[in-house]
Design a protein around this motif. Structure first.
Motif, PDB file in Angstrom:
ATOM      1  N   ARG A 295     -16.029 -20.962   8.094  1.00 28.99           N
ATOM      2  CA  ARG A 295     -15.137 -20.110   8.867  1.00 28.99           C
ATOM      3  C   ARG A 295     -14.973 -20.685  10.272  1.00 28.99           C
ATOM      4  NH1 ARG A 295     -18.975 -16.689   7.013  1.00 28.99           N
ATOM      5  NH2 ARG A 295     -19.627 -16.207   9.137  1.00 28.99           N
TER       6      ARG A 295
ATOM      7  N   SER B  49     -15.676 -19.439  13.253  1.00 28.50           N
ATOM      8  CA  SER B  49     -16.843 -19.303  14.132  1.00 28.50           C
ATOM      9  C   SER B  49     -17.919 -20.324  13.775  1.00 28.50           C
ATOM     10  CB  SER B  49     -17.418 -17.883  14.038  1.00 28.50           C
ATOM     11  OG  SER B  49     -17.815 -17.590  12.708  1.00 28.50           O
ATOM     12  N   GLN B  50     -18.088 -20.585  12.476  1.00 21.79           N
ATOM     13  CA  GLN B  50     -19.049 -21.603  12.059  1.00 21.79           C
ATOM     14  C   GLN B  50     -18.597 -22.984  12.491  1.00 21.79           C
ATOM     15  OE1 GLN B  50     -18.794 -20.362   7.819  1.00 21.79           O
ATOM     16  NE2 GLN B  50     -21.022 -20.354   7.851  1.00 21.79           N
TER      17      GLN B  50
ATOM     18  N   ASP C 144     -10.860 -16.224   7.441  1.00 24.60           N
ATOM     19  CA  ASP C 144     -11.625 -15.002   7.220  1.00 24.60           C
ATOM     20  C   ASP C 144     -10.933 -13.877   7.975  1.00 24.60           C
ATOM     21  OD1 ASP C 144     -13.919 -13.046   8.339  1.00 24.60           O
ATOM     22  OD2 ASP C 144     -14.550 -13.858   6.401  1.00 24.60           O
TER      23      ASP C 144
ATOM     24  N   LEU D 264     -11.611 -10.619   8.564  1.00 27.19           N
ATOM     25  CA  LEU D 264     -12.393  -9.806   9.490  1.00 27.19           C
ATOM     26  C   LEU D 264     -12.659 -10.567  10.781  1.00 27.19           C
ATOM     27  CD1 LEU D 264     -13.963  -7.217  10.092  1.00 27.19           C
ATOM     28  CD2 LEU D 264     -15.951  -8.224   8.939  1.00 27.19           C
ATOM     29  N   GLU D 265     -12.996 -11.832  10.650  1.00 23.61           N
ATOM     30  CA  GLU D 265     -13.243 -12.652  11.836  1.00 23.61           C
ATOM     31  C   GLU D 265     -11.967 -12.782  12.667  1.00 23.61           C
ATOM     32  OE1 GLU D 265     -16.075 -16.158  11.814  1.00 23.61           O
ATOM     33  OE2 GLU D 265     -14.144 -17.191  11.869  1.00 23.61           O
ATOM     34  N   TRP D 266     -10.825 -12.966  11.997  1.00 23.99           N
ATOM     35  CA  TRP D 266      -9.573 -13.087  12.737  1.00 23.99           C
ATOM     36  C   TRP D 266      -9.227 -11.791  13.462  1.00 23.99           C
ATOM     37  CZ3 TRP D 266      -4.711 -10.860  12.962  1.00 23.99           C
ATOM     38  CH2 TRP D 266      -3.763 -11.558  13.728  1.00 23.99           C
TER      39      TRP D 266
ATOM     40  N   ASP E  53     -11.301  -9.597  14.615  1.00 22.31           N
ATOM     41  CA  ASP E  53     -12.178  -9.538  15.788  1.00 22.31           C
ATOM     42  C   ASP E  53     -11.612 -10.384  16.923  1.00 22.31           C
ATOM     43  OD1 ASP E  53     -13.948  -7.846  14.564  1.00 22.31           O
ATOM     44  OD2 ASP E  53     -15.395  -9.386  14.018  1.00 22.31           O
ATOM     45  N   TRP E  54     -11.153 -11.590  16.567  1.00 23.08           N
ATOM     46  CA  TRP E  54     -10.549 -12.451  17.593  1.00 23.08           C
ATOM     47  C   TRP E  54      -9.272 -11.822  18.134  1.00 23.08           C
ATOM     48  CZ3 TRP E  54      -5.654 -14.432  17.654  1.00 23.08           C
ATOM     49  CH2 TRP E  54      -5.363 -15.330  18.692  1.00 23.08           C
TER      50      TRP E  54
ATOM     51  N   ARG F  60     -15.303  -0.608  16.279  1.00 22.11           N
ATOM     52  CA  ARG F  60     -15.330  -2.059  16.452  1.00 22.11           C
ATOM     53  C   ARG F  60     -14.098  -2.540  17.219  1.00 22.11           C
ATOM     54  NH1 ARG F  60     -15.846  -3.730  11.360  1.00 22.11           N
ATOM     55  NH2 ARG F  60     -18.082  -4.068  11.410  1.00 22.11           N
TER      56      ARG F  60
ATOM     57  N   ARG G  13     -13.896  -4.245  20.947  1.00 20.47           N
ATOM     58  CA  ARG G  13     -13.307  -5.581  21.064  1.00 20.47           C
ATOM     59  C   ARG G  13     -12.182  -5.590  22.097  1.00 20.47           C
ATOM     60  NH1 ARG G  13     -17.188  -6.921  18.558  1.00 20.47           N
ATOM     61  NH2 ARG G  13     -17.309  -8.117  16.607  1.00 20.47           N
TER      62      ARG G  13
END
Length: 337
Positions: A4, A6-7, A163, A165-167, A169-170, A310, A314
């Motif tokens: 992903r 973040s990784q 991903d 969910l990650e997007w 959050d961003w 969340r 954010r």
């Protein structure tokens, strides 16, 4: 290996520190270039964006020149070499070799010395130059050239995947329109609809959703131009579904009504409306109204409480310190984090 965003950021940073050259591959529009610029900004590196598909071997090996009674190769001014002065305000450079997989075999061969020996012809790169490569996947019907085994072994390889969910959050952290994040929460598959054999002129992707956000900030949802503009950005099908979802926002109770009577407002049951509701609540939450909003939020199904809290945090990290948020976290911390 598939990773992903973040990784990828932490892994690329580690590769750079280990003096290795990462090769980041992934489908179009998922944020490869954005990762590079994020890393460069964090470490104050000046980005040198070199598109290898547009290069000639001499761009990497140096240009033939005469020095006295001998011929040699002069490096292009693209590359910082030993003795060059680091630009003011920076700690060095990040040499981004983009479209590596689309470069001709001759250009790929010319890059061997650059990525392994850190040399342009006979000239050594400045010690403060980090190198990262990127390219598309052959399976995506992109213009991709076979990569030789010699080049493969000079790089460390990562395949970037999306991903949702990650997007989200961003996106909430970067003030992307709350209707977009609510829609992606509701239908994660619509974040990235790319297919190698797609027939429409475009597709939904992290990149094109950012474009859609820019359009929404300029064009109102009541404009007749909005649908064709979004259709040309995220595809006609996704644009139609998104605008249908946006209609739920018009039927929601106003924030002022919720603040005034948080226990009396009816809680919706349809998932699409609940996702729209969480987006509206998180977008409009403030230090002044949050205590009242939380009374209503606590009436939502727990999974939607999590989504709402969340997104609220954010969008505005200060909300994390609000008494009502702290009380909710004390009871549901494992759900939120």
């Amino acid at each position: 290996m598939k990773v992903r965003v973040s990784q990828a950021i932490s892994m690329i940073t580690a590769f750079i520190r280990a003096h290795l050259v990462p090769m980041v591959t992934g489908s179009p529009g998922i944020g490869k270039s954005q990762i590079i610029h994020k890393i460069a900004a964090e470490y104050k590196l000046k980005v040198i964006d070199l598109r290898l598909s547009q290069c000639d071997p001499t761009d990497l090996a140096g240009f033939p020149t005469i020095k006295g009674n001998k011929a040699g190769y002069a490096p292009m001014d693209t590359f910082p070499i030993e003795g060059d002065v680091i630009p003011e305000g920076y700690n060095g450079w990040l040499l981004f070799l983009d479209e590596m997989s689309s470069a001709s075999p001759a250009v790929q061969a010319a890059s061997y010395k650059l990525v392994l020996d850190r040399m342009v012809g006979t000239h050594t790169l400045h010690k403060n130059v980090a190198i990262v490569c990127a390219g598309n996947l052959e399976t995506d019907n992109a213009i991709v050239q076979p990569m030789s085994t010699a080049l493969q072994s000079r790089l460390v390889h990562l395949e970037l995947v999306v991903d949702a969910l990650e997007w989200v959050d961003w996106a909430t952290t970067n003030a992307i329109d709350h209707r977009i994040t609510s829609y992606i929460n509701f239908k994660p598959g619509s974040l990235y609809t790319f297919k190698p054999d797609h027939t429409e002129c475009t597709y939904a992707s992290p990149r094109t959703w950012e474009f859609a956000d820019r359009i929404l900030k300029i064009v109102g949802t009541d404009s007749r131009d909005l649908k064709p503009m979004l259709a040309g950005t995220i595809s006609e099908g996704v644009a139609s579904e998104f605008l249908s979802f946006c209609k739920h926002f018009d039927s929601l109770p106003t924030i002022s009504a919720i603040v005034q009577s948080p226990d009396a407002i009816q809680v919706p049951h349809e998932p699409s409306i609940l996702f729209a509701m969480t987006g509206a609540l998180s977008h409009n939450a403030s230090m002044d109204n949050f205590e009242q909003l939380m009374k209503f939020i606590k009436r939502l199904p727990l999974e939607f409480q999590v989504v709402c809290l969340r997104e609220t945090v954010r969008r505005n990290k200060a909300m994390l310190g609000h008494k009502a948020a702290q009380q909710w976290i004390a009871q549901n911390a494992t759900e939120l984090f």
